[in-house]
Design a protein around this motif. Structure first.
Motif, PDB file in Angstrom:
ATOM      1  N   ALA A 288      10.756  11.216  10.635  1.00  0.00           N
ATOM      2  CA  ALA A 288      10.013  11.863  11.722  1.00  0.00           C
ATOM      3  C   ALA A 288       9.683  13.302  11.355  1.00  0.00           C
TER       4      ALA A 288
ATOM      5  N   ASN B 274       9.273  17.263  14.832  1.00  0.00           N
ATOM      6  CA  ASN B 274       9.728  15.917  14.523  1.00  0.00           C
ATOM      7  C   ASN B 274       9.318  14.922  15.611  1.00  0.00           C
TER       8      ASN B 274
ATOM      9  N   GLY C 139       6.517  10.427  21.909  1.00  0.00           N
ATOM     10  CA  GLY C 139       7.396  10.418  20.745  1.00  0.00           C
ATOM     11  C   GLY C 139       8.734  11.018  21.096  1.00  0.00           C
TER      12      GLY C 139
ATOM     13  N   SER D 186      12.491   7.620  17.277  1.00  0.00           N
ATOM     14  CA  SER D 186      13.308   7.804  16.075  1.00  0.00           C
ATOM     15  C   SER D 186      14.759   7.904  16.524  1.00  0.00           C
TER      16      SER D 186
ATOM     17  N   SER E 275      15.603   7.209  10.022  1.00  0.00           N
ATOM     18  CA  SER E 275      14.302   7.415  10.669  1.00  0.00           C
ATOM     19  C   SER E 275      14.123   8.863  11.102  1.00  0.00           C
TER      20      SER E 275
ATOM     21  N   SER F 290      15.664   0.913  10.322  1.00  0.00           N
ATOM     22  CA  SER F 290      15.673   2.121  11.149  1.00  0.00           C
ATOM     23  C   SER F 290      16.595   3.203  10.605  1.00  0.00           C
TER      24      SER F 290
ATOM     25  N   THR G 161       6.158   3.059  11.402  1.00  0.00           N
ATOM     26  CA  THR G 161       6.845   2.487  12.555  1.00  0.00           C
ATOM     27  C   THR G 161       6.788   0.972  12.480  1.00  0.00           C
TER      28      THR G 161
ATOM     29  N   ASP H  63      12.561  11.876  19.341  1.00  0.00           N
ATOM     30  CA  ASP H  63      13.381  11.947  18.141  1.00  0.00           C
ATOM     31  C   ASP H  63      14.808  12.316  18.539  1.00  0.00           C
TER      32      ASP H  63
ATOM     33  N   THR I   5       2.968   8.725  14.394  1.00  0.00           N
ATOM     34  CA  THR I   5       3.119   7.890  13.201  1.00  0.00           C
ATOM     35  C   THR I   5       2.603   6.477  13.454  1.00  0.00           C
TER      36      THR I   5
ATOM     37  N   ALA J  22       6.985  11.656  15.281  1.00  0.00           N
ATOM     38  CA  ALA J  22       7.337  10.345  15.824  1.00  0.00           C
ATOM     39  C   ALA J  22       6.202   9.792  16.678  1.00  0.00           C
TER      40      ALA J  22
ATOM     41  N   LEU K 217      10.700   4.198  14.484  1.00  0.00           N
ATOM     42  CA  LEU K 217      10.384   4.784  13.184  1.00  0.00           C
ATOM     43  C   LEU K 217      11.242   4.155  12.088  1.00  0.00           C
TER      44      LEU K 217
ATOM     45  N   ASN L  74       6.913   5.830  20.607  1.00  0.00           N
ATOM     46  CA  ASN L  74       7.562   5.753  19.300  1.00  0.00           C
ATOM     47  C   ASN L  74       8.893   6.487  19.357  1.00  0.00           C
TER      48      ASN L  74
END
Length: 580
Positions: free
Chosen positions: A249, A456, A4, A64, A245, A242, A229, A6, A463, A460, A223, A62
């Motif tokens: 997150a 966060n 993830g 963000s 996002s 998006s 997502t 972010d 999710t 991400a 995200l 994933n």
């Protein structure tokens, strides 16, 4: 393993989760002039030899990103030719957006009946005007296109012909973005979807290439504002989803870390902003109709959040003897090598924090105080007090706004429910430092979960994919539409609500399967269903049927609300509600 990332205003946070255990984490500065460089730096930090994370073990990545939001806020979007067909009873000029806006004739009524046809010659003139103006991105929106997309599709075909001739690149069709009825919001949504299309797709190309260079072959997801997502391939056609996002997150991070079962507030305090969200009975509150982007309301479904310009790196300045914090960020704090004092420097000076070079913080606070003939202690205290007061005020305003209308969460409508937050959950780098300062100001229990600094990115990483669709059927006309999937077919007069439920659910399952989403992630629920008799001169002539189904936001491997549970956050069930 789930990766993830972010991309925040100050730092890009990243984690690799081995199930629910963090295998690696990283925090790197965000380069707003080159977001890709920030993402690459985060990936490189996660895949260092000492982390023992093998790229081949990562099963999903994933991401963000602030890209679409920044492009809109900073006015860096591309010109879009917006072609609208409104019909009688509404002036399309009231919903003008962008420099190139073309109302055309033709009309569809609320049942999807054609009242007046499009004029092909008019569409040819509009298409030629777009080509002459050098506009390469388009949006086509017709009133009631969700009940009959024929006119919108014809407008899109005319604009698509321009694109195929070399004068354009992409067309957004309003009915493919949302099945909801709201012409003004659909116009704005289609406009923004095209406006950020090119900048978003260039970023998506680079992200995909970078992941492969690092040996990551797993699917890449982006995200969405609703706390879910979507696959990167889908996001290329729907970049407007998006937007916001980042706050999503944050919300999903708290869901992943805490078993929340009460009314509460979430604060993600970063370097540039503080993002605020509200939970009602353990579930995030959502914007039912869609968020406002720029100055236009859209149909982008989103968690209800608020961002204010207060963060650890918010610049301190003095105006008429009053100390202000932010909203601008002028680089890092002096403690971290910056040249101007920030909130973090004030916290260091008063002993609330010990971040970086504390002596540099003290020097910056004293120099700023000297310019205004203030005691440095007073300047630092006033700065901290102002930051706390602005956060408190923003929390109060958001809760009041939520309570001013029916409360919708990702789980249900809480009609008549008054949200009364019992706790506040803090995340982000300064969370631990701000906890004892915010608790008395907010008058609530303030919790800081484990892994708060990268919560966060955890959100991400974990999710799951969300999706929704609306099915419309008119048995008198014998037609069925699923606008967002482009489905249109004939149906018999015996088609009823139960069959509509089944078909909507199956259509969404098939759509998810096509995206590679199966099993527990594809938990489709029917959230709205209605059937109304249509009466003619001699009684009932048919039924008007509407069904909406969705996969709710949540954490992979969990139930509907996605809470991890059992981590000692001290959450209590909502009184009289039994939790969510």
């Amino acid at each position: 393993m789930y990766m993830g990332i972010d991309v925040g205003g100050t730092h890009t946070d990243a984690v690799v989760m081995d199930g629910r255990t963090m295998a690696a984490s990283a925090k790197v500065p965000t380069d707003h002039h080159d977001l890709l460089a920030s993402v690459r730096a985060a990936m490189q930090a996660l895949l260092q030899p000492h982390t023992a994370v093998e790229p081949g073990r990562i099963t999903r990545m994933n991401l963000s990103t602030t890209l679409s939001t920044n492009a809109i806020v900073e006015g860096k979007t591309e010109d879009v030719a917006v072609v609208v067909s409104a019909g009688p009873g509404i002036d399309p000029e009231h919903f003008r957006v962008g420099r190139f806006y073309f109302p055309v004739g033709g009309s569809i009524d609320h049942r999807g009946e054609e009242i007046s046809p499009l004029d092909p010659a008019e569409m040819e003139r509009v298409a030629a005007a777009c080509c002459d103006a050098g506009v390469r991105l388009f949006a086509a929106v017709g009133k009631f296109s969700t009940r009959n997309p024929a006119h919108e599709a014809a407008m899109g075909e005319a604009l698509g012909a321009v694109a195929r001739s070399g004068c354009g690149d992409f067309v957004s069709l309003g009915h493919r973005l949302s099945g909801q009825l709201n012409f003004p919001r659909r116009v704005a949504t289609a406009y923004y979807n095209s406006a950020v299309w090119r900048v978003y797709n260039r970023f998506a190309d680079a992200i995909e290439q970078s992941a492969r260079e690092f040996g990551i072959t797993a699917p890449i997801h982006i995200l969405k504002a609703d706390g879910g997502t979507m696959p990167l391939a889908v996001s290329r056609e729907l970049p407007v989803e998006s937007i916001l996002s980042g706050p999503a997150a944050s919300v999903m991070g708290i869901i992943a870390l805490c078993d929340i079962r009460e009314d509460c507030v979430i604060l993600d305090i970063g370097g540039t902003t503080t993002d605020i969200a509200v939970f009602a009975c353990g579930s995030p509150v959502i914007e039912k109709d869609g968020i406002e982007v720029g100055s236009y309301p859209t149909l982008v479904r989103a968690l209800k959040t608020r961002s204010i310009g207060v963060g650890g790196d918010s610049r301190l300045h003095v105006a008429a003897g009053t100390v202000r914090v932010g909203p601008e960020r002028a680089g890092a704090s002096m403690a971290m090598g910056g040249t101007r004092p920030t909130l973090i420097d004030a916290l260091n000076y008063r002993g609330h924090a010990a971040v970086g070079d504390v002596a540099a913080s003290a020097r910056g606070i004293r120099e700023l105080a000297g310019l205004w003939d203030l005691y440095p202690e007073r300047l630092a205290d006033d700065a901290i007090a102002e930051a706390v007061a602005r956060i408190r005020e923003a929390v109060t305003d958001l809760v009041d706004e939520v309570n001013a209308r029916p409360v919708y969460t990702i789980m249900e409508l809480l009609q008549g429910r008054v949200v009364e937050p019992a706790a506040v959950y803090l995340m982000g780098g300064p969370a631990k430092v701000m906890q004892p300062l915010l608790a008395p100001a907010l008058g609530k229990r303030v919790e800081v979960p484990d892994d708060f600094a990268v919560a966060n990115a955890i959100g991400a990483a974990l999710t799951r994919t969300t999706a929704e669709l609306e099915l419309f059927a008119d048995t008198e006309k014998g037609v069925l539409f699923i606008p967002t999937l482009g489905v249109e077919r004939k149906t018999g007069r015996g088609f009823d609500l139960e069959r509509a439920r089944d078909e909507a659910r199956q259509a969404l399952l098939d759509h998810l399967a096509g995206l590679g989403v199966t099993g527990g992630e594809a938990a489709v629920e029917v959230v709205e269903a209605s059937s109304f008799n249509m009466v003619g001169d001699y009684g009932t002539v048919g039924r008007n049927i509407r069904v909406k189904c969705q996969v709710r936001p949540g954490i992979m491997g969990d139930g509907a609300n996605g809470g991890r549970g059992g981590n000692g956050c001290g959450c209590k069930p909502c009184p009289g509600e039994g939790g969510a």
